[in-house]
Design a protein around this motif. Structure first.
Motif, PDB file in Angstrom:
ATOM      1  N   MET A  25       0.842  -1.176   0.000  1.00  5.43           N
ATOM      2  CA  MET A  25       0.000   0.000   0.000  1.00  5.43           C
ATOM      3  C   MET A  25       0.886   1.237   0.000  1.00  5.43           C
ATOM      4  SD  MET A  25      -2.875   1.331   2.725  1.00  5.43           S
ATOM      5  CE  MET A  25      -4.017   0.017   2.370  1.00  5.43           C
ATOM      6  N   LYS A  26       0.431   2.260  -0.695  1.00  8.82           N
ATOM      7  CA  LYS A  26       1.146   3.530  -0.759  1.00  8.82           C
ATOM      8  C   LYS A  26       0.401   4.552   0.080  1.00  8.82           C
ATOM      9  CE  LYS A  26       2.762   2.682  -5.447  1.00  8.82           C
ATOM     10  NZ  LYS A  26       2.715   3.180  -6.828  1.00  8.82           N
ATOM     11  N   LEU A  27       1.137   5.232   0.969  1.00 10.03           N
ATOM     12  CA  LEU A  27       0.529   6.197   1.875  1.00 10.03           C
ATOM     13  C   LEU A  27       1.140   7.574   1.664  1.00 10.03           C
ATOM     14  CD1 LEU A  27       0.609   3.997   5.079  1.00 10.03           C
ATOM     15  CD2 LEU A  27      -1.365   4.461   3.635  1.00 10.03           C
ATOM     16  N   LEU A  28       0.323   8.599   1.850  1.00  9.81           N
ATOM     17  CA  LEU A  28       0.747   9.982   1.676  1.00  9.81           C
ATOM     18  C   LEU A  28       0.643  10.709   3.003  1.00  9.81           C
ATOM     19  CD1 LEU A  28       1.556  12.221  -0.348  1.00  9.81           C
ATOM     20  CD2 LEU A  28      -0.886  12.698  -0.597  1.00  9.81           C
ATOM     21  N   LEU A  29       1.769  11.158   3.524  1.00 10.67           N
ATOM     22  CA  LEU A  29       1.804  11.943   4.759  1.00 10.67           C
ATOM     23  C   LEU A  29       1.809  13.412   4.358  1.00 10.67           C
ATOM     24  CD1 LEU A  29       2.100  12.271   7.808  1.00 10.67           C
ATOM     25  CD2 LEU A  29       4.570  11.991   7.511  1.00 10.67           C
ATOM     26  N   ASP A  30       0.689  14.082   4.563  1.00  9.69           N
ATOM     27  CA  ASP A  30       0.517  15.468   4.133  1.00  9.69           C
ATOM     28  C   ASP A  30       0.781  16.406   5.302  1.00  9.69           C
ATOM     29  OD1 ASP A  30      -0.192  17.845   3.004  1.00  9.69           O
ATOM     30  OD2 ASP A  30      -2.297  17.341   2.683  1.00  9.69           O
ATOM     31  N   LEU A  31       1.895  17.108   5.266  1.00 13.05           N
ATOM     32  CA  LEU A  31       2.239  18.066   6.313  1.00 13.05           C
ATOM     33  C   LEU A  31       1.763  19.478   5.978  1.00 13.05           C
ATOM     34  CD1 LEU A  31       5.904  16.943   7.119  1.00 13.05           C
ATOM     35  CD2 LEU A  31       3.788  16.310   8.307  1.00 13.05           C
ATOM     36  N   ARG A  32       1.118  19.654   4.834  1.00  8.49           N
ATOM     37  CA  ARG A  32       0.693  20.980   4.402  1.00  8.49           C
ATOM     38  C   ARG A  32      -0.594  21.445   5.073  1.00  8.49           C
ATOM     39  NH1 ARG A  32       2.089  22.933  -0.836  1.00  8.49           N
ATOM     40  NH2 ARG A  32      -0.077  23.567  -0.976  1.00  8.49           N
ATOM     41  N   ALA A  33      -1.457  20.518   5.455  1.00  9.09           N
ATOM     42  CA  ALA A  33      -2.749  20.847   6.089  1.00  9.09           C
ATOM     43  C   ALA A  33      -3.622  21.697   5.171  1.00  9.09           C
ATOM     44  CB  ALA A  33      -2.539  21.527   7.433  1.00  9.09           C
ATOM     45  N   ASP A  34      -3.651  21.337   3.904  1.00 15.03           N
ATOM     46  CA  ASP A  34      -4.577  21.977   2.980  1.00 15.03           C
ATOM     47  C   ASP A  34      -5.174  20.903   2.074  1.00 15.03           C
ATOM     48  OD1 ASP A  34      -2.652  21.389   1.080  1.00 15.03           O
ATOM     49  OD2 ASP A  34      -2.076  23.447   0.727  1.00 15.03           O
ATOM     50  N   ALA A  35      -5.870  21.304   1.059  1.00 14.14           N
ATOM     51  CA  ALA A  35      -6.613  20.352   0.228  1.00 14.14           C
ATOM     52  C   ALA A  35      -5.748  19.618  -0.794  1.00 14.14           C
ATOM     53  CB  ALA A  35      -7.737  21.084  -0.489  1.00 14.14           C
ATOM     54  N   LEU A  36      -4.502  20.018  -0.985  1.00 16.81           N
ATOM     55  CA  LEU A  36      -3.681  19.397  -2.021  1.00 16.81           C
ATOM     56  C   LEU A  36      -3.453  17.909  -1.768  1.00 16.81           C
ATOM     57  CD1 LEU A  36      -2.028  19.640  -4.601  1.00 16.81           C
ATOM     58  CD2 LEU A  36      -0.070  20.287  -3.187  1.00 16.81           C
ATOM     59  N   GLY A  37      -3.164  17.535  -0.539  1.00 18.53           N
ATOM     60  CA  GLY A  37      -2.929  16.123  -0.232  1.00 18.53           C
ATOM     61  C   GLY A  37      -4.150  15.262  -0.500  1.00 18.53           C
ATOM     62  N   ALA A  38      -5.313  15.739  -0.102  1.00 15.04           N
ATOM     63  CA  ALA A  38      -6.551  14.991  -0.357  1.00 15.04           C
ATOM     64  C   ALA A  38      -6.825  14.893  -1.853  1.00 15.04           C
ATOM     65  CB  ALA A  38      -7.720  15.664   0.350  1.00 15.04           C
ATOM     66  N   GLU A  39      -6.540  15.951  -2.574  1.00 12.66           N
ATOM     67  CA  GLU A  39      -6.738  15.947  -4.031  1.00 12.66           C
ATOM     68  C   GLU A  39      -5.793  14.956  -4.707  1.00 12.66           C
ATOM     69  OE1 GLU A  39      -8.347  17.034  -7.736  1.00 12.66           O
ATOM     70  OE2 GLU A  39      -9.064  17.492  -5.724  1.00 12.66           O
ATOM     71  N   LEU A  40      -4.535  14.953  -4.303  1.00 10.62           N
ATOM     72  CA  LEU A  40      -3.570  14.000  -4.869  1.00 10.62           C
ATOM     73  C   LEU A  40      -3.982  12.559  -4.559  1.00 10.62           C
ATOM     74  CD1 LEU A  40      -0.138  15.689  -4.114  1.00 10.62           C
ATOM     75  CD2 LEU A  40      -1.146  15.287  -6.351  1.00 10.62           C
ATOM     76  N   ALA A  41      -4.403  12.311  -3.329  1.00 13.46           N
ATOM     77  CA  ALA A  41      -4.809  10.960  -2.943  1.00 13.46           C
ATOM     78  C   ALA A  41      -6.035  10.513  -3.731  1.00 13.46           C
ATOM     79  CB  ALA A  41      -5.082  10.908  -1.445  1.00 13.46           C
ATOM     80  N   SER A  42      -6.981  11.412  -3.959  1.00  7.65           N
ATOM     81  CA  SER A  42      -8.201  11.033  -4.669  1.00  7.65           C
ATOM     82  C   SER A  42      -7.942  10.734  -6.143  1.00  7.65           C
ATOM     83  CB  SER A  42      -9.269  12.121  -4.537  1.00  7.65           C
ATOM     84  OG  SER A  42      -8.923  13.257  -5.308  1.00  7.65           O
ATOM     85  N   ARG A  43      -6.862  11.269  -6.698  1.00  8.08           N
ATOM     86  CA  ARG A  43      -6.545  11.073  -8.119  1.00  8.08           C
ATOM     87  C   ARG A  43      -5.462  10.020  -8.353  1.00  8.08           C
ATOM     88  NH1 ARG A  43      -7.970  15.626 -11.604  1.00  8.08           N
ATOM     89  NH2 ARG A  43      -9.227  17.075 -10.392  1.00  8.08           N
ATOM     90  N   SER A  44      -5.088   9.307  -7.302  1.00  4.43           N
ATOM     91  CA  SER A  44      -4.020   8.315  -7.431  1.00  4.43           C
ATOM     92  C   SER A  44      -4.332   7.109  -6.555  1.00  4.43           C
ATOM     93  CB  SER A  44      -2.680   8.931  -7.020  1.00  4.43           C
ATOM     94  OG  SER A  44      -2.677   9.195  -5.631  1.00  4.43           O
TER      95      SER A  44
END
Length: 79
Positions: free
Chosen positions: A1-20
């Motif tokens: 499984m690939k996981l994304l640790l988003d330290l930005r606290a904005d919508a970019l991490g959720a957007e990247l995760a939803s498209r990948s």
């Protein structure tokens, strides 16, 4: 499984995760009044790929968080 640790606290991490095929990694990042930080990852991430997402708009603050995240992830035996 690939996981994304988003330290930005904005919508970019959720957007990247939803498209990948990367899934958001739940974490808690707490900043203490004296300037210290605590990163808590409450998941078993052994053997998983983890990418750290951040920006370096304020490098004096963000670089330390990236190093803290990298150390925590390495201690948990991620790849």
């Amino acid at each position: 499984m690939k996981l994304l640790l988003d330290l930005r606290a904005d919508a970019l991490g959720a957007e990247l995760a939803s498209r990948s095929d990367w899934k958001p990694l739940a974490h808690e990042l707490h900043a203490f009044p004296d300037g210290e930080s605590l990163l808590r990852i409450d998941a078993d991430i052994r053997g998983m790929q983890v990418a750290v997402l951040t920006d370096l708009a304020r490098p004096e603050q963000r670089t330390l968080r990236v190093l803290l995240a990298a150390t925590a992830l390495r201690c948990c035996s991620t790849t």
